[in-house]
Design an enzyme around this catalytic site. Structure first.
Site, PDB file in Angstrom:
ATOM      1  N   LYS A  75       0.858  -1.176   0.000  1.00 55.29           N
ATOM      2  CA  LYS A  75       0.000   0.000   0.000  1.00 55.29           C
ATOM      3  C   LYS A  75       0.903   1.237   0.000  1.00 55.29           C
ATOM      4  O   LYS A  75       1.990   1.212   0.588  1.00 55.29           O
ATOM      5  CB  LYS A  75      -0.887  -0.037   1.254  1.00 55.29           C
ATOM      6  N   SER A 150      -9.590   1.898   2.949  1.00 55.90           N
ATOM      7  CA  SER A 150      -8.674   2.646   2.135  1.00 55.90           C
ATOM      8  C   SER A 150      -7.703   1.787   1.324  1.00 55.90           C
ATOM      9  O   SER A 150      -7.159   2.262   0.331  1.00 55.90           O
ATOM     10  CB  SER A 150      -7.881   3.613   3.004  1.00 55.90           C
ATOM     11  N   SER A 174      -9.883  -0.612   6.982  1.00 52.69           N
ATOM     12  CA  SER A 174      -9.277  -0.376   5.676  1.00 52.69           C
ATOM     13  C   SER A 174      -8.681  -1.596   4.976  1.00 52.69           C
ATOM     14  O   SER A 174      -8.315  -1.512   3.810  1.00 52.69           O
ATOM     15  CB  SER A 174      -8.204   0.709   5.781  1.00 52.69           C
TER      16      SER A 174
END
Lengths: 483, 471
Positions: A75, A150, A174
């Site tokens: 990420k 996210s 997330s």
């Protein structure tokens, strides 16, 4: 569900394919298919091929980790030395860390191959991946829908077979929510189980790095590789995964169902989870009904604490040392003000303001202090549930993936979608989300197993049993690198 | 003087730990800009602080030395404010659970200045203004500090001076800081208000920020006394301002008003776990605490040393160590003290040199010299020998000849003969001595040195002279 990592690992071991060949296959697929999805925000192909060569050497010398030579993604809020790490924010454009995050350096030492960085909501604030400065990621199962957030880029990449696994981060859901929206597996470890060193902070007392994978077994494998005490993270500690693993079946396993989790839950999701509960019961699990009315308070508690910490964590982005910088300014204050006005997106600014507000003198007691008090109460109440239960079962989300650019949702409505995921972060517990069905349009429905602190083994065991024996009806994605 | 002065001090002391408070970077002063820093102390995204345990230990030492209670449970907090020298935009400090609380420092008058708390925190970097540009040097960023907060118990500039100097001595003695104000390793924020004598309530205070010299603090307080009493006399109000002291004009200057005070939005630091300091740990630290300056002072006075000698001697920790070792090795307390204060100090030009007390001779060498003087070697000869020893690093036996050091108790007939001569020649002194004037014997010593040389064994000669005069 397929064990992507394990399958690829055995092919590498049997020398049916080399890590370089495998890496090239993923690079090829990414080059072809990423632009439609926008899962990756930066590529690390050149380095990845070097890492693959090194992994092939390690494999030739008998490296034994199944993760050796397997490509993966990070990420964009997890630091990798020399690789852009921007948190999908303009304010960190071109920022290249000078060090590796502990989770990444552990994987790297085992021979992992990092393909690139994946998209996310700016600074991990959001649940749609739409607040990214790189634009939204699309859900591979329906490009008109969000992949969740996210960690949406990583979930989309894994779902679309553009990465065998991804590392994401979970502050309020997330990892689990995008896993649920994309029909894959996402593990949010116990707070402290995985080092946060090198994870760009959002809500420091809530953030955890965890894996997004195509199977529970893969998730356990990656978790086992990244967990543990890190001398660079005071809040981390040693975790023994194997000691909490359960037997192969669920006979006698006590599964708790918190009634409030199902209040007002839509019919489709409710019935999908109902079916899995029935299945577990048929297989010998003991279902225990619990009531925990305070669980609804987790949402305001979460937003107060996460925003408060974020307002402080994001104070450092001023354009002085790194990141976005403006050309025309008069004074220092003017410069910082312009950098932050232009560098941060709307949602980030909103949370910084909320957080500053709840910490301000005069409001601190009414908001932040109260939230902390409620947080410890809630954590105590949730922990109490594990005296009578091995695991809790709950929906991951209130709905399946929603449409992109959904203008009908207000800010508070969007915040409310986190209601099922945030209690776990507030209490610092581990939870794994996995698919359990699909809605009428074929989009995946996820459920989560929540465990006691550092009892990842229990939730992974039950999830694995379900994954192996219960058909959730989700088809494999057509594109990407097919096994 | 209509008004009583009320002063409270917040004293920042830089700790002498080898590494910074949250990372492994060196704390050493100087160094090229931005060479003593790393991703952690420059607050790079994703980094986390790790609390240096030595810092907690040093704070406990400081607390024990100032009679504080040590909090069993303590945690760090974030103090949020924006300034380029603070790379995280928050300082990790302590807000509501400091390491130490409720102590005091006792002034010579017996008055106690209470200490509210001592907490640990990180220092910020430094801005360097050069050629119209501003540069940032983060070498100092993350250097550990303790902040010692006094109650407003100080009533005069003189008390403020004494309090700061006492703190300075205490911190140096327990080894937690060198407390060099000129290098910034000790700095004070001074809170000052006035109230009519007899009034209980405090007046409105002004705060003078970042003072780095005791004499400036004294001057600033004197200035503030005038300023505030003028205001009060004319019926105006003192406003709660933050000031700075302008060294060139000797006046305090407004920095900001209360309305502009920052809201630091303190909250518990989530990256560092709450830590406990057990009574066992405290006891262990207590065991390693040295004698404190006031204890040394009392001890030396009890040895019969003069006020003057004691006040020169007790304030330099290393000098006291040297002195005490020499005594342990047999040197007499009075002569050893005189030599240190009179002779050794004369070779140490600056305060810093006295502080460091770096000598070419050991305490054993020194003790050997002093014991020769105790046995009768002339004091002045000893002094000269000591100076040579300090210069060359030689031992007394290498500096003085065996003959010069021949201090046997055996009565040399020649010496007895000299004594007889002296007694015969100095009838007046002998008469004075016999009539009870003890000091008259000194003139006989002098005469004897004229005959027998400076290295004459005075102790032995004294015995002979007294015996002969008694016959």
């Amino acid at each position: 569900m397929k064990d992507t990592v394990f399958t690829l690992a055995s092919r590498l071991k049997e020398k049916k394919i080399s890590s370089v060949e495998l890496t090239k296959a993923y690079i090829h697929a990414i080059e072809k298919e990423n632009s439609a999805l926008n899962a990756y925000v930066s590529f690390n192909f050149e380095e990845a091929l070097k890492q693959a060569e090194e992994a092939d050497r390690m494999l030739a010398q008998g490296a034994c980790s199944p993760l050796c030579g397997i490509p993966m993604t990070l990420k964009d809020n997890i630091c990798a030395k020399g690789v852009p790490t921007t948190c999908a924010s303009r304010i960190l454009q071109d920022y290249k860390p000078v060090y590796d995050a502990t989770a990444w350096s552990k994987l790297r030492a085992l021979g992992a191959v990092m393909l690139g960085k994946t998209n996310m909501d700016e600074f991990a604030m959001g649940s749609t991946c739409e607040t990214s400065c790189y634009g939204a990621t699309k859900n591979p199962r329906d490009p008109a829908k969000v992949p969740g957030g996210s960690s949406g880029g990583g979930a989309a990449a894994v779902c679309a077979n553009l990465a065998p696994y991804a590392l994401g981060s979970d502050t309020g859901g997330s990892i689990r929510q995008p896993a649920s929206f994309c029909g894959i597996v996402g593990l949010k470890p116990t707070y402290g189980a995985v080092s946060r060193y090198g994870l760009v902070a959002y809500g420091s007392s809530l953030d955890q790095i965890g894996p997004l994978t195509t199977s529970v077994r893969d998730a356990a494998l990656v978790f086992d590789a990244i967990k543990g005490k890190d001398p660079f993270d005071d809040t981390s500690r040693a975790v023994d995964l194997s000691s909490t693993l359960l037997k192969e079946d669920v006979r006698g396993v006590k599964v708790g169902v918190i009634r409030e989790y199902f209040d007002g839950l839509g019919e489709e999701i409710s019935s999908a989870i109902g079916k899995t509960i029935a299945f577990l019961q048929e297989n010998g699990a003991e279902i225990i009904s619990l009531s925990l009315p305070e669980i609804k308070l987790a949402l305001p508690v979460y937003y107060i604490i996460a925003c408060a910490e974020a307002s402080s964590n994001l104070g450092r982005y001023d354009g002085i040392r790194y990141g976005y910088r403006v050309e025309n300014y008069t004074t220092l204050d003017d410069m910082i003000s312009k950098v932050r006005s232009e560098g941060f997106g709307k949602e980030v600014k909103r949370r910084i303001m909320l957080g500053s507000y709840v910490l301000s003198s005069g409001y601190y007691d009414a908001y932040y202090k109260k939230a902390r008090k409620l947080r410890s109460q809630l954590a105590a109440d949730l922990n109490k549930a594990f005296r009578s239960c091995d695991v809790l079962i709950a929906p991951t989300t209130a709905s399946t993936a929603f449409p992109l650019n959904n203008p009908t949702k207000s800010v508070t409505e969007t915040y409310l979608t986190d209601i099922y995921t945030v209690p776990v972060n507030v209490a610092g517990l581990p939870a794994v989300s996995l698919p359990c069905g699909k809605d009428k349009s074929g989009m995946p429905i996820g459920l989560q197993f929540i465990g006691g602190k550092f009892e990842e083994g229990k939730i992974l065991s039950v999830a694995r049993f379900l994954e192996e024996h219960f058909d959730c009806g989700i088809e494999e994605y057509e594109g990407g690198v097919r096994l | 003087m209509k008004y009583e002065m009320v002063v409270g001090l917040e004293t920042h002391v830089e700790l002498a730990t080898a590494t910074k408070i949250f990372c492994g970077c060196t704390t050493s002063f100087g160094g090229k800009p931005n060479t003593h820093c790393c991703p952690i102390c420059t607050g790079q995204p994703g980094t986390l602080p790790l609390l240096n345990k030595k810092v907690v230990e040093y704070a406990v030492r400081a607390g024990l030395a100032t009679h504080c209670e040590i909090n069993r449970v303590s945690h760090m907090d974030r103090k949020n404010y924006v300034y380029p020298d603070l790379p995280k935009a928050y300082q990790i400090s302590q807000f509501d659970e400091p390491v130490c609380k409720n102590g005091y420092v006792q002034l010579d008058s017996g008055k106690r200045i209470r200490i509210l708390r001592i907490h640990i925190e990180e220092d910020a970097g430094k801005l360097v203004h050069e050629g119209g540009c501003t540069y940032i040097d983060y070498n100092r960023g993350g250097v550990p500090l303790i902040e010692i907060v006094s109650e407003p118990d100080i009533s005069s500039p003189a008390e403020a001076k004494e309090y700061i100097e006492k703190l300075q001595l205490i911190m140096r003695f327990i080894g937690v800081s060198d407390c060099k104000m000129q290098e910034g390793s000790m700095r004070c924020d001074v809170n000052v208000s006035l109230r009519p004598f007899g009034q209980k309530e405090y007046g409105t205070r002004a705060e003078i920020k970042n003072m780095n010299s005791v004499s400036f603090i004294v001057k600033a307080l004197e200035y503030e006394y005038e300023r505030q009493s003028d205001l009060l006399d004319s019926g105006e109000k003192v406003t709660q301002d933050t000031l700075r002291y302008d060294e060139s004009t000797g006046a305090t200057v407004l920095m900001r008003r209360k309305e502009d005070a920052q809201d630091y939005r303190y909250f518990p630091e989530p990256d560092i776990l709450t830590f406990t300091i057990s009574p066992e740990q405290v006891a262990l630290i207590q065991k390693t605490m040295p004698e404190l300056p006031d204890e040394k002072k009392a001890k030396y006075l009890a040895l019969g040393l003069s006020e003057k000698v004691v006040s020169d001697l007790y304030r330099y920790k290393k000098a006291t160590d040297f002195y005490e070792e020499a005594m342990q090795r047999g040197a007499s307390s009075g002569k050893a003290a005189s030599y240190i204060v009179g002779t050794i100090y004369s070779t140490l030009a600056t305060e810093e040199e006295k502080e460091n007390f770096a000598l070419r001779i050991t305490a054993a060498d020194f003790a050997e010299l002093v014991s020769y003087v105790d046995k009768g070697l002339d004091f002045a000869v000893g002094k000269k020998a000591l100076l040579t020893m300090l210069e060359t690093g030689k031992k007394v036996t290498q500096v003085l000849s065996p003959a010069e050091l021949n201090l046997s108790d055996e009565e040399d007939p020649q010496l007895v003969a000299y004594c007889k001569e002296v007694i015969a020649e100095r009838a007046q002194a002998v008469a004075d001595f016999k009539s009870g004037r003890e000091t008259a014997i000194y003139s006989l010593y002098g005469a004897l040195k004229g005959k027998a040389g400076k290295t004459v064994n005075i102790k032995l000669a004294d015995k002979i002279l007294r015996r002969l005069m008694a016959e």
